[in-house]
Design a protein around this motif. Structure first.
Motif, PDB file in Angstrom:
ATOM      1  N   LYS A 278     -21.595 -13.573   6.443  1.00  6.37           N
ATOM      2  CA  LYS A 278     -21.464 -12.303   6.045  1.00  6.37           C
ATOM      3  C   LYS A 278     -20.528 -11.670   6.905  1.00  6.37           C
ATOM      4  N   GLY A 279     -19.911 -12.208   7.931  1.00  7.51           N
ATOM      5  CA  GLY A 279     -18.740 -11.543   8.720  1.00  7.51           C
ATOM      6  C   GLY A 279     -19.329 -10.767   9.844  1.00  7.51           C
ATOM      7  N   THR A 280     -18.599 -10.598  10.852  1.00  7.58           N
ATOM      8  CA  THR A 280     -18.858  -9.815  12.106  1.00  7.58           C
ATOM      9  C   THR A 280     -17.293  -9.250  12.313  1.00  7.58           C
ATOM     10  N   LEU A 281     -17.437  -8.032  12.847  1.00  7.05           N
ATOM     11  CA  LEU A 281     -16.391  -6.907  13.039  1.00  7.05           C
ATOM     12  C   LEU A 281     -15.899  -7.127  14.403  1.00  7.05           C
ATOM     13  N   VAL A 282     -14.721  -7.300  14.571  1.00  6.89           N
ATOM     14  CA  VAL A 282     -13.852  -7.389  16.035  1.00  6.89           C
ATOM     15  C   VAL A 282     -12.992  -6.109  16.025  1.00  6.89           C
ATOM     16  N   THR A 283     -13.057  -5.318  17.047  1.00  7.48           N
ATOM     17  CA  THR A 283     -12.178  -4.300  16.969  1.00  7.48           C
ATOM     18  C   THR A 283     -11.661  -4.166  18.320  1.00  7.48           C
ATOM     19  N   VAL A 284     -10.304  -4.263  18.204  1.00  2.00           N
ATOM     20  CA  VAL A 284      -9.611  -4.237  19.676  1.00  2.00           C
ATOM     21  C   VAL A 284      -8.753  -3.043  19.898  1.00  2.00           C
ATOM     22  N   SER A 285      -9.245  -2.257  20.977  1.00  2.00           N
ATOM     23  CA  SER A 285      -8.506  -0.908  21.110  1.00  2.00           C
ATOM     24  C   SER A 285      -7.227  -1.061  22.185  1.00  2.00           C
ATOM     25  N   SER A 286      -6.320  -0.357  21.751  1.00  4.61           N
ATOM     26  CA  SER A 286      -5.060  -0.421  22.567  1.00  4.61           C
ATOM     27  C   SER A 286      -4.911   0.729  23.589  1.00  4.61           C
TER      28      SER A 286
END
Length: 117
Positions: free
Chosen positions: A109-117
């Motif tokens: 189903k997917g997993t969210l990866v968020t990379v903040s700068s």
């Protein structure tokens, strides 16, 4: 049928690391390869990395040297170790399994990866 369950996504700062896991269950005995794909907002799904049942790996050029795919056959689990993350790695990451017997691709189903700068 094959069921895939991803885990390990989240929010991380640029330069940081995350490890994704994908546990497979069901008719797993003829899975020829497993892998990770990702889809950023407004973009097409793209290959990140794959690993065959024999351990052969393949990576997208954009992640070579930063990401490592591995599998634990005893646990029917594939991992994606992501290091030196960049903001452009922000995506939903999907686990994939290709079942050679059925000739079918299965997706988590997917997993969210968020990379903040």
């Amino acid at each position: 049928q094959v069921q895939l369950v991803e885990s390990g996504g989240g929010l991380v700062q640029a330069g940081g690391s995350l490890r994704l896991s994908c546990a497979a269950s069901g008719s797993i005995f003829s899975i020829a390869s497993m892998g990770w794909y990702r889809q950023a907002a407004g973009k097409q799904r793209e290959l990140v990395a794959t690993i065959t049942s024999g351990g052969r790996t393949n990576y997208a050029d954009s992640v070579k040297g930063r990401f490592t795919i591995s599998r634990d056959n005893a646990k029917n689990t594939v991992y994606l170790q992501m290091n030196s993350l960049k903001s452009e790695d922000t995506s939903v990451y999907y686990c994939n399994a290709f079942h050679a017997g059925y000739g079918t691709n299965y997706w988590g189903k997917g997993t969210l990866v968020t990379v903040s700068s």
